[in-house]
Write a protein that holds these residues in place. Sequence first.
Motif, PDB file in Angstrom:
ATOM      1  N   THR A  65      -5.655 -54.345  -8.693  1.00  0.00           N
ATOM      2  CA  THR A  65      -5.548 -53.440  -7.550  1.00  0.00           C
ATOM      3  C   THR A  65      -5.619 -51.988  -7.999  1.00  0.00           C
ATOM      4  O   THR A  65      -6.181 -51.137  -7.298  1.00  0.00           O
ATOM      5  CB  THR A  65      -4.216 -53.684  -6.800  1.00  0.00           C
ATOM      6  N   GLY A  66      -5.048 -51.695  -9.188  1.00  0.00           N
ATOM      7  CA  GLY A  66      -5.122 -50.329  -9.699  1.00  0.00           C
ATOM      8  C   GLY A  66      -6.554 -49.866  -9.824  1.00  0.00           C
ATOM      9  O   GLY A  66      -6.921 -48.769  -9.377  1.00  0.00           O
ATOM     10  N   GLY A  67      -7.400 -50.717 -10.407  1.00  0.00           N
ATOM     11  CA  GLY A  67      -8.813 -50.383 -10.514  1.00  0.00           C
ATOM     12  C   GLY A  67      -9.499 -50.383  -9.167  1.00  0.00           C
ATOM     13  O   GLY A  67     -10.360 -49.531  -8.897  1.00  0.00           O
ATOM     14  N   GLY A  68      -9.112 -51.328  -8.302  1.00  0.00           N
ATOM     15  CA  GLY A  68      -9.734 -51.408  -6.984  1.00  0.00           C
ATOM     16  C   GLY A  68      -9.459 -50.188  -6.123  1.00  0.00           C
ATOM     17  O   GLY A  68     -10.353 -49.688  -5.429  1.00  0.00           O
ATOM     18  N   VAL A  69      -8.215 -49.693  -6.164  1.00  0.00           N
ATOM     19  CA  VAL A  69      -7.856 -48.500  -5.385  1.00  0.00           C
ATOM     20  C   VAL A  69      -8.598 -47.279  -5.908  1.00  0.00           C
ATOM     21  O   VAL A  69      -9.185 -46.499  -5.138  1.00  0.00           O
ATOM     22  CB  VAL A  69      -6.323 -48.264  -5.425  1.00  0.00           C
ATOM     23  N   VAL A  70      -8.578 -47.093  -7.231  1.00  0.00           N
ATOM     24  CA  VAL A  70      -9.286 -45.953  -7.832  1.00  0.00           C
ATOM     25  C   VAL A  70     -10.781 -46.033  -7.524  1.00  0.00           C
ATOM     26  O   VAL A  70     -11.410 -45.047  -7.114  1.00  0.00           O
ATOM     27  CB  VAL A  70      -9.045 -45.915  -9.353  1.00  0.00           C
ATOM     28  N   LEU A  71     -11.348 -47.224  -7.687  1.00  0.00           N
ATOM     29  CA  LEU A  71     -12.775 -47.432  -7.437  1.00  0.00           C
ATOM     30  C   LEU A  71     -13.124 -47.161  -5.974  1.00  0.00           C
ATOM     31  O   LEU A  71     -14.106 -46.456  -5.676  1.00  0.00           O
ATOM     32  CB  LEU A  71     -13.152 -48.863  -7.822  1.00  0.00           C
ATOM     33  N   ALA A  72     -12.313 -47.702  -5.048  1.00  0.00           N
ATOM     34  CA  ALA A  72     -12.583 -47.514  -3.619  1.00  0.00           C
ATOM     35  C   ALA A  72     -12.530 -46.043  -3.225  1.00  0.00           C
ATOM     36  O   ALA A  72     -13.344 -45.571  -2.431  1.00  0.00           O
ATOM     37  CB  ALA A  72     -11.586 -48.323  -2.786  1.00  0.00           C
ATOM     38  N   GLN A  73     -11.575 -45.307  -3.783  1.00  0.00           N
ATOM     39  CA  GLN A  73     -11.459 -43.889  -3.424  1.00  0.00           C
ATOM     40  C   GLN A  73     -12.608 -43.076  -4.021  1.00  0.00           C
ATOM     41  O   GLN A  73     -13.103 -42.134  -3.390  1.00  0.00           O
ATOM     42  CB  GLN A  73     -10.096 -43.344  -3.843  1.00  0.00           C
ATOM     43  N   TYR A  74     -13.051 -43.419  -5.214  1.00  0.00           N
ATOM     44  CA  TYR A  74     -14.229 -42.752  -5.772  1.00  0.00           C
ATOM     45  C   TYR A  74     -15.476 -43.051  -4.938  1.00  0.00           C
ATOM     46  O   TYR A  74     -16.331 -42.176  -4.729  1.00  0.00           O
ATOM     47  CB  TYR A  74     -14.461 -43.176  -7.219  1.00  0.00           C
ATOM     48  N   ILE A  75     -15.590 -44.277  -4.463  1.00  0.00           N
ATOM     49  CA  ILE A  75     -16.725 -44.634  -3.599  1.00  0.00           C
ATOM     50  C   ILE A  75     -16.670 -43.834  -2.299  1.00  0.00           C
ATOM     51  O   ILE A  75     -17.684 -43.330  -1.812  1.00  0.00           O
ATOM     52  CB  ILE A  75     -16.726 -46.149  -3.317  1.00  0.00           C
TER      53      ILE A  75
END
Length: 443
Positions: A65-75
């Motif tokens: 989730t840590g990577g998913g949240v960071v990734l989603a916000q960068y997207i």
Amino acid sequence: MERTFSRADLRKLLVPLMVEQALAMTIGMADTVMVASCSEAAVSGVSLIDSVNAVFLWLFPALATGGGVVLAQYIGRGEEENARRSVGQLTLLLVGFSLMISVLFMLFRDELLVLLFGQIEPQVMAYARTYFTVSIISYPFLALYNVGASVFRAVGNSKLSMTVSTAANALNLIGNAILIYGFGLEVLGAGLATLASRILGAVIMLYKLLRPDCKVGMRSFGDLRFQKEMFGRILRIGIPSGLESAAFNIGKLLVASLVSTLVTAAISPNAGMNTLQRIILTPTSAIHLASVPIVGQCLGAGKAEDAKYYTKRLVGLAYICLFITAGGTLLFANPILSLFKLTPETTAVALRLLRFYFCIVVTLYPLAFTITPCLRAAGDVRFCLIGAMTGMWLGRILCSHLFVSFGWGIMGVWVAIVADWLIRIAFYLPRYLSGRWLKKKVI
């Protein structure tokens, strides 16, 4: 006002996730039924180890989730290069952590089993030891699959994780049939089939992440080089999320240890009820997975009101889905439970547990659990951790031991769930309504 996601966008994200969760649940239930055909001791041993495995089935996605949240916000911001960098760091984190856990568990396997389930019957312990050994080997492959699933869901491609999960679960089912019935390997056969399915899922996800046409995938294994700043961003979300998941599942593990001190006639209906619970919660699991890309992309794009709006919609959808699945499971409980070859006595206990669970899940569950991943996607992970720890340890664990000591038996364990959920609601609902979670900063 134009929203971040259209109805078509939401369907495209949610429907494959629901199908994926439903297929995984169905094949998982078939897995249990196949093991149950061996003996009641076999299904009890596998059920107890599944409570250990559940820690990692949820811990790896929680860390992801840590990577998913960071990734989603960068997207949401349109920063493709930073999104890609986050994927390499997420892979480094999950695979490294899973290898460490596997080595430690293999070294102290027997001591851990005695600590958790020392009072179970010798035959049940023997089955548990066999299944646990094979499960430990599968953890790194499970971690790598979760990296890929988190990445592709974050970019809105939940169809891929559905396809890979379906293929892996189909292999698991076929492997069970061959190894359990064809070769008579019983619990060992079930474990080997699960291992093979997780290897397949990991290999496919790695292949997809390394393809040149994957915009946020890894360009080479060089992307796995440690990058302090990006790694830290992921850890700031991943560690509290992982601790929250660990608190929840270790708590469930301790409760499972308490259940193991009861008679086998209590362990078996509890195992059956755990399967019915998975059926009921299948669509909400998909909703929770979808929350990260939905809320994360809204906040990455600076649309806080959209994040609050979609949280409300997801909670409402969870209520609708639970009425359907819980009601349907209650309606067809007898034929479903007949698959587990329980005695009339244990079937009656399982039905009593199910009726109670129906009442609480359709009233309390979305407020206790569906709000949480939305808060987490905003970066409000420490608050989520506090609520989860308080609910699990003061609610479920303490009350389980108290109610069992009152002579309530296995029903006392399930009644303690109410205390856990009410505590969570007291934390999360006011937090959502206050809007303070929208002011958190991830990137």
